[in-house]
Motif scaffolding. Structure first.
Motif, short mmCIF file in Angstrom:
data_model
loop_
_atom_site.label_atom_id
_atom_site.label_comp_id
_atom_site.label_asym_id
_atom_site.label_seq_id
_atom_site.Cartn_x
_atom_site.Cartn_y
_atom_site.Cartn_z
N LEU A 126 -15.40 67.10 -49.70
CA LEU A 126 -15.43 68.56 -49.52
C LEU A 126 -14.04 69.16 -49.35
O LEU A 126 -13.86 70.37 -49.48
N ALA A 127 -13.05 68.32 -49.06
CA ALA A 127 -11.68 68.83 -48.90
C ALA A 127 -11.19 69.52 -50.16
O ALA A 127 -10.34 70.42 -50.10
N LEU A 128 -11.71 69.12 -51.31
CA LEU A 128 -11.32 69.76 -52.56
C LEU A 128 -11.64 71.25 -52.53
O LEU A 128 -10.86 72.08 -53.01
N ASP A 129 -12.79 71.60 -51.97
CA ASP A 129 -13.23 73.00 -51.99
C ASP A 129 -12.79 73.81 -50.77
O ASP A 129 -12.64 75.03 -50.88
N TYR A 130 -12.55 73.16 -49.63
CA TYR A 130 -12.13 73.96 -48.48
C TYR A 130 -10.63 73.89 -48.21
O TYR A 130 -10.12 74.65 -47.39
N ALA A 131 -9.91 73.03 -48.93
CA ALA A 131 -8.46 72.94 -48.73
C ALA A 131 -7.68 73.19 -50.03
O ALA A 131 -6.89 74.13 -50.11
#
Length: 208
Positions: A126-131
């Protein structure tokens, strides 16, 4: 053939690096897809670990070394960008973020970007979408819908992930290629020698 330039940034620290491996696979898929459209691709691959000292010195002094300056010009002048980072403490690596901190925040305007990341487990995907995605959105880049994450299990033997990773790579490369076909960013690269429109030598002397 029409030619496009593709910059590939990988922020892996180890050698060999799964981050570099993912970046290379994304680049190869993009080059192949562009070739199907009759477009030849010039690829510039940059491993940030090789210029880590230059990046930090730029952060401290405000001035890039000639080596870093060449990399920045090549990346910001490209027609498309693939950016891949390892995930540390639930977000992009410090080296990855610092590189994008030292470039002009207008230099990626309208740049087609494919983002990717690697980590030990899929829990970090999920780091791809929130960071990553918000960072490139802030820089006014055009991020393709499909982001590609690879966990350690994606490089192993067996399992459904070995089938889905190539599918994600192919889909993301197709999306990036579609944007690069029509990419024309030559007029967007800022000229450091152009004075701001508000600059007025006469006005500055009149105030004295």
């Amino acid at each position: 053939m029409t030619t496009r330039t593709l910059a590939v940034i990988s922020a892996g620290l180890s050698q060999p690096s799964s981050t570099r491996m993912l970046a290379d696979k994304l680049a190869a898929a993009t080059v192949a897809t562009l070739a199907e459209r009759g477009i030849e691709t010039e690829v510039l691959s940059v491993e940030l670990r090789d210029i880590a000292t230059d990046i930090m010195n730029n952060m401290l002094t405000g001035f890039p070394s000639p080596k870093l300056d060449t990399v920045i010009e090549s990346v910001t002048g490209a027609d498309g960008l693939i950016a891949v980072t390892p995930i540390f403490t639930s977000s992009y690596s410090g080296l990855f973020k610092t590189f994008f901190d030292v470039i002009d925040n207008r230099s990626l305007t309208d740049m087609p970007v494919l983002i990717g990341a690697t980590a030990g487990t899929a829990r970090h995907s999920l780091a791809l979408d929130y960071a990553l995605r918000p960072m490139f959105t802030y820089l006014h880049a055009v991020v393709v819908p499909t982001a590609v994450f690879a966990a350690s299990e994606d490089w192993g033997s067996g399992g459904a992930s070995l089938k889905t990773l190539p599918e994600r790579i192919h889909r993301a490369a197709g999306e990036l290629s579609a944007l690069m076909v029509h990419s024309d960013r030559s007029h967007l690269v800022p000229d450091p020698f152009v004075l701001d429109a508000s600059f007025s030598p006469a006005g500055s002397f009149a105030a004295t």
